[in-house]
Design a protein around this motif. Structure first.
Motif: not given
Lengths: 283, 286, 323
Positions: C285-299
């Protein structure tokens, strides 16, 4: 010296034969896919949807391994899918190897700030979930084979860089390197002529393993519909299609899965076998 | 009847003999030395008794009787129980013989509880008493310590205490001082002797050092190539060793009283003779 | 550690802003005017320069504000935290399965070292290691979803069930509330994906632990324990095992982060409603804020796992505990 020679003459084990055999078969299938494939892999025939393979009742003659829900021939798609898998495996594997080895050599041999920089990048890369990272990159770059290959290279170079860096460090600390430096050879020359040949076996082993990984990554990306267009035959998209219709037509999932399984297993066994072959003393 | 009786014990690694027809007796309360160079098989005898031979070594004949029971005829579990109750080992290297992740206390008390069925309180009291017996200052603190917090000499004292914990009738000491500093060696040797006398335990003392033998042993057995060459009381041996090899061995031993004397290695002719004897024995037995 | 997290943040932030597709355009109905686009851009902060956006975003993150999801228009933090428990439960269950299988194999292999049993274990390990979790997942779907359908192969919990839970840690809470019917349903959904994730890790644990155990078995204190009258099993589990765990632990920690990374595709494969599945949707969905949040959480999870491993190592190793 006697040891080294006997190592070269060591017999090639069944592991290497089996994995090498399967991969050869696959390469032949991929290269001659246009000749071997009984049907056009893209041809749909909705009247012939979900036909079972030949040994089951209700099979349609001419469709040896059955058809998927759109009536496309599974065998033909498998053969064309092998093309995509091997192409990605080969190109992405080699490019990853080149990038990772270069950075690993520089970090391990030059030490100092290049090492600091590269190691820091490796650390950051290790904190990314690789599958998510690759999906992200594909989303950014758009679908297509080039994007997949770039994504694999960008993500997996650390696999090479980490190992090669450590090996280059060990080699760099050895006397023959010191003596080459004393006699006034240029550092880049030493790196390419003295260190590189010594890390070559490791590189080849890693390359083999990486090809298997690249095949899997391509399949995963096609599975989430981010590889090449969904119509094109790839094992991943076949698996994706098979996962949906698993209760009605198991063969759509089973055949690409088996191919993928054996291919990945073969690459990895080939890598392990090569490791033994190059280094009979360790392991 | 002797407490430990070994009769015609033979062992091999593949085709290579390790022990050849070894017979050996240790009476209750007796201190016997097992002397030989490295590779003579002296440690193997200790391991054969305790049942800790490396997997590649197989006993091919003979018997080992401990307190009248034929160890080799027992089932493994039964055999372990008999050994755990009647014999104990003082190991060679105190640095590796204590489990690094466990406190000293449990390392002494646990088997008293597990194998001999003591209550935990009794076992702890016993351990404290033993640590005091081996002259460890502040036994309470040592019980709470991890091995790496103790010196090599202290660890060997702990191991000696542990060996005597279950009041064994036989202690096998496998070169117990070779891994220690010379100054500590003497103290440990004196301690082993003292403990042996106090508890009236039989002691099988494995060593290559005849100087040590003279100090603490009553009897000795000389081994070469897995074969018994000579058995004698210590006085008789040092007065007049019977075997040519024994004489040569004695001549090669430094004396604490005369550190400047010149030492002569065992002459090659004697070794050749012995080897021929072994080869002959090999041909006749196989 | 913080530098690594910051590095991840920087890379994710800039990589996804090279996206050629315009997420704003996708949110609006066709024919929307320039004005609407500009208004939405301003709403999500896309009208500012990249460095400005980054500073604003980092400042928000430090206050616990990860922005608003474009596709669902909900705060990223609450979305992500809603899914996180599902992923944690899955990863922990996989870890437990891997430890159990791996340890049993390692102990059995050590007990029967040098025999055919050990050889068979080695071959099994080699196979399990060569094939990634994705393929094991598909295989399990075929075996236990189709051929012999004993487990659920899709979802986290049966939709018909009424969930009386206050948190999203369903598995944990179902035990606390003694709702074992729900617990069983959850496990039956979770077992297949968890097993798929666990197989490669189990093989690594088995291999490392067995090697470590076999080395330990030669040490003097193990021999001494034998003379105390302990049998082979007791000697392996009580003398050798505590020492063999230490060198295995650090490597298993690294491998566990790989396992967490693997949840992304495995959750997708089993339609499990966790963070990874959400991540793939967010990317599509190209949901940028959500992608950022998830990747940071994984890291963050990766970093935490490494920290926990270091702490556990120090706790188990008496040399470090008192050092």
């Amino acid at each position: 010296m006697a040891d080294a020679r006997s190592a070269i003459k060591r017999p090639i084990g069944p592991r290497l034969w089996l994995s090498g055999g399967w991969l050869t078969l696959l390469v032949l299938g991929a290269v001659f896919a246009p000749l071997l494939a009984p049907k056009d892999p893209l041809m749909q025939d909705l009247f012939l949807g979900r036909m079972p393979p030949f040994w089951l009742p209700g099979a349609e003659p001419g469709y040896l391994l059955g058809t998927d829900s759109l009536g496309r021939d599974v065998l033909s798609r498998l053969l064309y899918g092998a093309r995509v898998a091997l192409f990605v495996g080969l190109i992405a594997g080699v490019l990853t190897c080149l990038l990772g080895t270069t950075l690993g050599l520089i970090a391990g041999y030059y030490r100092g700030w290049p090492d600091l920089l590269i190691s820091r990048f490796i650390d950051i890369w290790m904190a990314f979930p690789p599958v998510l990272f690759s999906i992200l990159l594909i989303a950014v770059m758009g679908t297509g084979l080039t994007s997949i290959i770039i994504a694999i290279v960008v993500i997996d170079w650390t696999r090479f860089a980490r190992v090669i860096r450590a090996e280059a460090m060990t080699q760099g600390a050895m006397d023959y390197v010191a003596s080459a430096q004393v006699t006034g050879h240029k550092r880049i020359g030493i790196m390419l002529l003295e260190i590189l040949p010594n890390v070559l076996p490791t590189m080849v082993v890693l390359l083999t393993l990486e090809m298997g990984i690249a095949v899997i990554v391509e399949a995963i990306l096609s599975f989430v519909n981010l590889s090449i267009s969904t119509d094109d035959p790839t094992w991943g998209s076949m698996i994706s299609e098979g996962r949906v219709s698993i209760h009605q037509a198991w063969w759509v999932l089973v055949f690409p899965l088996v191919c993928l399984f054996f291919t990945v297993l073969s690459f990895s066994q080939l890598g392990e076998g090569l490791k033994d072959y190059f280094d009979p003393v360790l392991r | 009847m002797s407490f430990l009786e070994i009769t015609s014990l033979s062992a091999r690694v593949g085709p290579v003999p390790i022990l050849r027809d070894v017979s050996l007796n240790v009476a209750a309360g007796e201190v016997r030395a097992l002397v030989g160079e490295s590779g003579a098989g002296k440690s193997m005898i200790g391991k054969a008794i305790l049942g800790t031979l490396p997997g590649a070594i197989h006993i091919t004949g003979g018997e080992i009787r401990l307190d009248g029971q034929d160890l080799l005829a027992l089932r493994p579990a039964e055999r372990r129980r008999v050994i755990g109750q009647t014999a104990a080992l003082i190991p060679q290297d105190p640095l590796t013989a204590l489990n690094p992740v466990r406190r000293i206390g449990p390392q002494i008390t646990r088997r008293l509880v597990d194998i001999l069925g003591w209550s935990k309180r009794d076992a702890e009291a016993r351990a404290l008493e033993l640590l005091a017996e081996v002259h460890i200052p502040d036994p309470k603190r040592v019980m709470q310590s991890y091995p790496h917090e103790l010196s090599g000499g202290m660890r060997q004292r702990v191991l000696i205490a542990s060996a005597f914990a279950a009041e064994p009738k036989l202690i096998i000491a496998d070169e117990p001082t070779t891994a220690l500093d010379v100054t500590v060696q003497k103290q440990i040797l004196r301690l082993i002797k003292e403990m042996q006398q106090r508890h009236n335990t039989a002691l099988l003392f494995v060593t290559h050092d005849l100087g040590v033998v003279a100090k603490i042993c009553q009897k000795l057995t000389v081994l070469f190539g897995g074969m018994v060459l000579e058995e004698a009381s210590v006085e008789a041996f040092f007065a007049a060793p019977q075997h040519a090899y024994s004489r040569a061995l004695l001549a090669a031993t430094p004396k604490y009283t005369d550190p400047d004397q010149s030492l002569t290695p065992v002459p090659q002719s004697i070794l050749d003779d012995l080897q021929a004897q072994l080869d002959f024995a090999e041909r006749t037995t196989t | 550690m913080l530098i690594t997290l910051f590095g991840v943040a920087v890379i994710v932030f800039f990589v996804i802003r090279v996206v050629p597709g315009n997420p704003i355009a996708m949110m609006l109905p066709p024919g929307a005017g320039e004005e609407d686009i500009a208004r939405l851009k301003a709403l999500y902060g896309f009208d500012k320069s990249l460095p400005e956006q980054f500073v604003i975003w980092v400042a928000g993150v430090l206050q616990g504000d990860f922005g608003t999801s474009i596709s669902t228009r909900q705060p990223v933090l609450s979305l992500v935290l809603g899914r996180l428990p599902a992923t944690i439960e899955l990863a922990v269950m996989a870890l437990v399965i891997a430890i159990v299988i791996g340890s049993v194999l390692a102990l059995t292999g050590t007990r029967h070292r040098g025999t055919r049993t050990e050889g068979a274990i080695d071959v099994t390990n080699g196979m399990a290691l060569s094939v990634p979790d994705f393929l094991w997942g598909l295989l399990l779907i075929l075996l236990f979803g189709v051929l012999w359908p004993v487990f659920h192969i899709s979802g986290r919990v049966s939709p018909a069930l009424d969930l009386p839970f206050a948190t999203n840690f369903y598995l944990f809470e179902s035990v606390l509330r003694l709702r074992f019917d729900i617990w069983l349903d959850l496990v039956s959904h979770m077992f297949m994906p968890a097993l798929a994730l666990a197989i490669p890790l189990a093989a690594i644990i088995a291999q490392l632990l067995k090697q470590s155990l076999k080395e330990t078995m030669h040490l003097d204190y193990v021999t001494l324990a034998r003379t105390h009258g302990y049998g082979e099993n007791r000697v392996i589990t009580r003398e050798a095992l505590p020492n063999a765990i230490l060198p295995t632990l650090t490597l298993v920690g690294v491998q566990f982060t790989f396992l967490i990374g693997g949840t992304v595709i495995i959750e997708r494969l089993f339609s499990y409603e966790g963070l990874g599945n959400m991540a793939i949707d967010a990317v599509i969905n190209r949901d940028l804020p959500l992608i950022q949040g998830i990747v940071i959480l994984f890291a963050l999870m990766f970093t935490l796992v490494n920290l926990i491993v270091d702490l556990t190592y120090a706790l188990l190793n008496p040399r470090l505990r008192h050092g």
